[in-house]
Design an enzyme around this catalytic site. Structure first.
Site, short mmCIF file in Angstrom:
data_model
loop_
_atom_site.label_atom_id
_atom_site.label_comp_id
_atom_site.label_asym_id
_atom_site.label_seq_id
_atom_site.Cartn_x
_atom_site.Cartn_y
_atom_site.Cartn_z
N HIS A 478 0.85 -1.20 0.00
CA HIS A 478 0.00 0.00 0.00
C HIS A 478 0.89 1.25 0.00
CE1 HIS A 478 -4.18 -1.53 1.31
NE2 HIS A 478 -3.51 -2.53 0.76
N GLU A 479 0.36 2.32 -0.58
CA GLU A 479 1.06 3.61 -0.70
C GLU A 479 2.36 3.50 -1.49
OE1 GLU A 479 0.40 2.76 2.81
OE2 GLU A 479 -1.64 3.41 2.41
N GLU A 503 -10.72 2.45 2.49
CA GLU A 503 -10.48 3.12 3.77
C GLU A 503 -11.09 4.53 3.81
OE1 GLU A 503 -6.27 3.57 4.56
OE2 GLU A 503 -5.85 4.03 2.48
C1 NOJ Z 1 -2.87 2.81 5.00
C2 NOJ Z 1 -3.33 1.54 4.37
O1 NOJ Z 1 -3.89 1.77 3.11
C3 NOJ Z 1 -4.32 0.90 5.31
O2 NOJ Z 1 -4.89 -0.25 4.71
C4 NOJ Z 1 -3.63 0.57 6.60
O3 NOJ Z 1 -4.58 0.05 7.49
C5 NOJ Z 1 -3.02 1.82 7.22
N1 NOJ Z 1 -2.22 2.49 6.26
C6 NOJ Z 1 -2.17 1.51 8.44
O4 NOJ Z 1 -1.01 0.84 8.06
CA CA Z 2 -3.77 3.79 1.76
#
Ligand code: NOJ
Ligand code: CA
Length: 698
Positions: A478-479, A503
């Site tokens: 992610h990111e 999210e």
């Molecule tokens: C961002 C992520 O996209 C999410 O899925 C995750 O729960 C949080 N960061 C915490 O790591």
């Molecule tokens: Ca994210």
């Protein structure tokens, strides 16, 4: 008129003769020419229409003359390629890779530097890259800018994201090309990082529709050891120019010959379905060299995740000091750690009962009390569990129930710290029964000054994927950078978020048509861990301190499992919400995560997509639809079903009074016998959708 004519003669006179490469169907052609100054240029036609007009190619070097003019053609060669290959995981069991190629070898007068331009024409679009052969005239070099132009001709409708160097977790802006303007939008990238791009810089994939209905998508493929390419728009003349993400000191790429740039891609069709169905991006990546891929498996999973996002529990063990989660949500009650052994066992039980493969647990490891926002290099060690999370006991328990645990590594953007711990962290996973990791890069990238999308940080993500191969670990980052087809070469990259995922439905919501754009943009380069499956849209019902509303219906959430291809699919909501709607949950339980074949039934970016896929392990088909803001009725044909076979279709649709805002939980489930001759009249609500399972009757 006479004047114009003589001008045209002068203009075309200085150019070398055009060299053309056409797609196998002949619909798309690309022409290459050197201008009078020896500048490489190209143009692209779709049927008889000129889509990209004479556009420059070139590279600016630091401390060296630019590679953009004074070129001569040494040789040029045409090739044809036609093969099919089998992805380890994918939307279809076999992928055809068919293109015609033109390779032009150039030499620059004065410097004698050699550059090859490689052009490929596929039926869905064209691709080209810069190839720098090994030579004494060019060894180490630094790219200070890439001068690739995409000169369009019309004021297209554009789905664009601001050219942020660190995040693409934005809503899509749907405007005319002439209205692209970052100063008019909310520049909150959702990952706690400030990144201010130029006023007119946008990200790719850039999805466009011309006034006459031509769909054009500009992207890149195989971005390896290179930064991400954004595009700078000249809003008055409809031109785009590459803008590479800089490193901490403003340089773009450090390279050594022999080397290549990523592919620059332009997909074109008068049928939007061709864009989403295209496998061009995957085809432009190198085949996998992994000999044994038996450890790479698709996964449907649940997890300790949404409860933190809505604010029912915390990642941190000590309890958030301000009674809010790290993302600012007021907690339902303070000090509730989500990742406890008991809670994990509850999710394992739920997963086992309903046939899921895995359980993700976030907030299991020490460090969450103070993890981002202060540029701390050493936050997590990825092996130290909180005292209430019994790693070994959970491993045994999950194993006894046939469930795989999914590891979570939040790096807090500290790439050096992650690399420092990576071997030990991956070994810890192996020792404790985890074969997949969800990693994350929230916050500023460390070393400070680097960006999520700069060259050395892309190399970091690549390093983590390649190292994971040694440990037979699947990666879902992610990111991290949005994928550009890398999963062909490294099929253990089973997912990425790298766009605005579910999210945000807990942080105020996303536009109701967001998921009708993602398949045309983010999903072009690889699967997305979008984390669908939300059934309770009114988040205040779960946590009175969180007023967010999920802008979707339950039927839309079901449609996502088919529309948004991913070998890794989460059922993201809380078990208690699924227990309230077990009949609708059945679709999530039944839907496969790997497919034999896929058909795009209907598609219009921003408005709707309907996808039909055949299960890889049975004769069953699944259809999914996601709809935008306008309620819609359409008749779909089931002509993809096998002739002579009979099936039972279970249709999970919006009820007639459903609406994403006012009545999101209204759905109806009906059953009927269908064959390849059947047509179904489907009605979808505003922000709605549907899922259909079609099971062979034997
Ligand atoms: C961002 C992520 O996209 C999410 O899925 C995750 O729960 C949080 N960061 C915490 O790591
Ligand atoms: Ca994210």
């Amino acid at each position: 008129m006479k004047q114009l004519f003589s001008l045209l003669i002068v203009f075309s006179f200085g150019f070398t003769q055009a060299q053309t490469v056409s797609s196998p169907s002949g619909k798309i052609s690309l022409s290459f020419q050197l201008s009078a100054s020896g500048q490489p240029t190209y143009s692209v036609n779709y049927k008889t229409k000129s889509v990209v007009v004479s556009s420059d190619l070139g590279i600016q070097l630091k401390d060296k003359p630019a590679l953009n003019i004074n070129f001569e053609i040494q040789t040029s060669k045409n090739n044809t390629f036609n093969e099919s290959w089998k992805p380890v995981l994918g939307e279809q069991a076999s992928i055809v890779n068919h293109y015609n190629e033109l390779v032009v070898a150039l030499i620059q007068k004065g410097t004698n530097i050699k550059v090859n331009l490689v052009f490929r024409a596929f039926d869905e679009g064209v691709a080209f890259r810069y190839d720098f052969p090994k030579q004494k005239e060019l060894n180490y070099f630094i790219i200070s800018n890439e001068d690739t132009q995409f000169n369009l001709t019309e004021n297209n409708k554009v789905f664009w994201l601001p050219g942020d160097f660190d995040s693409n977790e934005y809503e899509y802006n749907e405007t005319q090309f002439s209205d692209i303007d970052n100063s008019k939008i909310n520049m909150n990238n959702g990952i706690g990082v400030k990144s201010i791009p130029g006023k007119y810089t946008v990200q790719t994939p850039l999805m466009m529709k011309s006034p006459s209905g031509l769909y054009v998508n500009i992207f890149e493929a195989a971005v390896v050891n290179y930064p991400v390419m954004h595009l700078k728009a000249d809003v008055s003349s409809y031109k785009l120019k590459s803008e590479l993400v800089p490193n901490a000191i403003g340089d773009k790429a450090y390279l050594q010959t022999p080397c290549v740039s990523p592919w620059r891609t332009i997909m074109i069709s008068d049928d939007a379905r061709d864009i989403v169905a295209s496998k061009m991006i995957l085809n432009l990546n190198e085949p996998s060299q992994l000999e044994d891929t038996s450890w790479i498996k698709p996964m449907k999973y649940v997890g300790i995740w949404w409860e933190m996002h809505v604010g029912n529990s915390t990642w941190d063990y000590a309890g958030s000091q301000n009674a809010t989660t790290d993302f600012g949500t007021k907690l339902a009650s303070t000090g509730r750690h989500g990742a406890t052994t008991d809670n994990t066992k509850r999710y394992i039980d739920f997963a086992a009962k309903h046939g899921f493969d895995g359980v993700l647990v976030e907030g299991w490891n020490e460090g969450w009390e103070d993890w981002f926002g202060h540029e701390k290099d050493y936050v997590f060690d990825f092996i130290s569990a909180y005292p209430d999370f019994d790693v070994k006991g959970i491993h045994e328990y999950a194993k006894s129930k046939g469930i795989k645990m999914i590891m979570h590594h939040e790096t807090s953007g500290a790439t050096r710290n992650y690399e420092r711990h990576l071997d030990v962290a991956y070994q810890f996973m192996k020792d404790n029964g985890y074969n997949a990791v969800k990693s994350g890069y929230v916050g500023n990238i460390l070393p400070l000054g680097e960006h999520h999308y700069s060259q050395s940080i892309l190399n970091h993500y690549q390093y983590c994927i390649e190292k994971a191969v040694d440990y037979e670990i699947m990666v879902n980052a992610h990111e991290a950078v949005r994928p550009t087809g890398i999963c062909r070469t490294y099929p253990n990259l089973i997912g990425n978020e790298s766009a605005r995922g579910t999210e945000f439905q807990a942080f105020g919501g996303s536009k109701a048509n967001h998921t009708t754009v993602l398949p045309f943009t983010r999903l072009m380069g690889g699967p997305m861990d979008y984390t669908p499956g939300i059934f309770e849209m009114d988040i205040a019902k779960l946590n009175p301190g969180n007023n967010s509303h999920c802008n979707t219906t339950i039927a839309n959430q079901l449609g996502l499992y088919v529309v948004m291809y991913s070998p890794l699919q989460m059922a993201a909501d809380l078990p208690e919400n699924y227990n309230r709607f077990l009949d609708a949950f059945q679709f999530i339980k039944d839907v496969p995560v790997e497919w034999a074949t896929s058909k795009y039934v209907e598609a219009e970016p921003g408005y709707y997509i309907t996808t039909a896929r055949k299960d890889k392990n049975s004769n069953n088909w699944f259809v999914g639809n996601v709809n935008g803001l306008n309620a819609r009725t359409s008749t779909i044909s089931l002509d993809f079903l096998e002739k002579g076979k009979k099936y039972e279709a279970t249709i999970y649709a919006d009820a007639s009074d459903a609406h994403y805002k006012t009545n999101p939980q209204a759905y109806k489930i009906t059953k009927q016998i269908v064959t390849h001759k059947s047509k179904l009249k489907m009605t979808t609500a505003s922000g709605g959708g549907y899922g259909i399972s079609i099971v062979e009757v034997k």
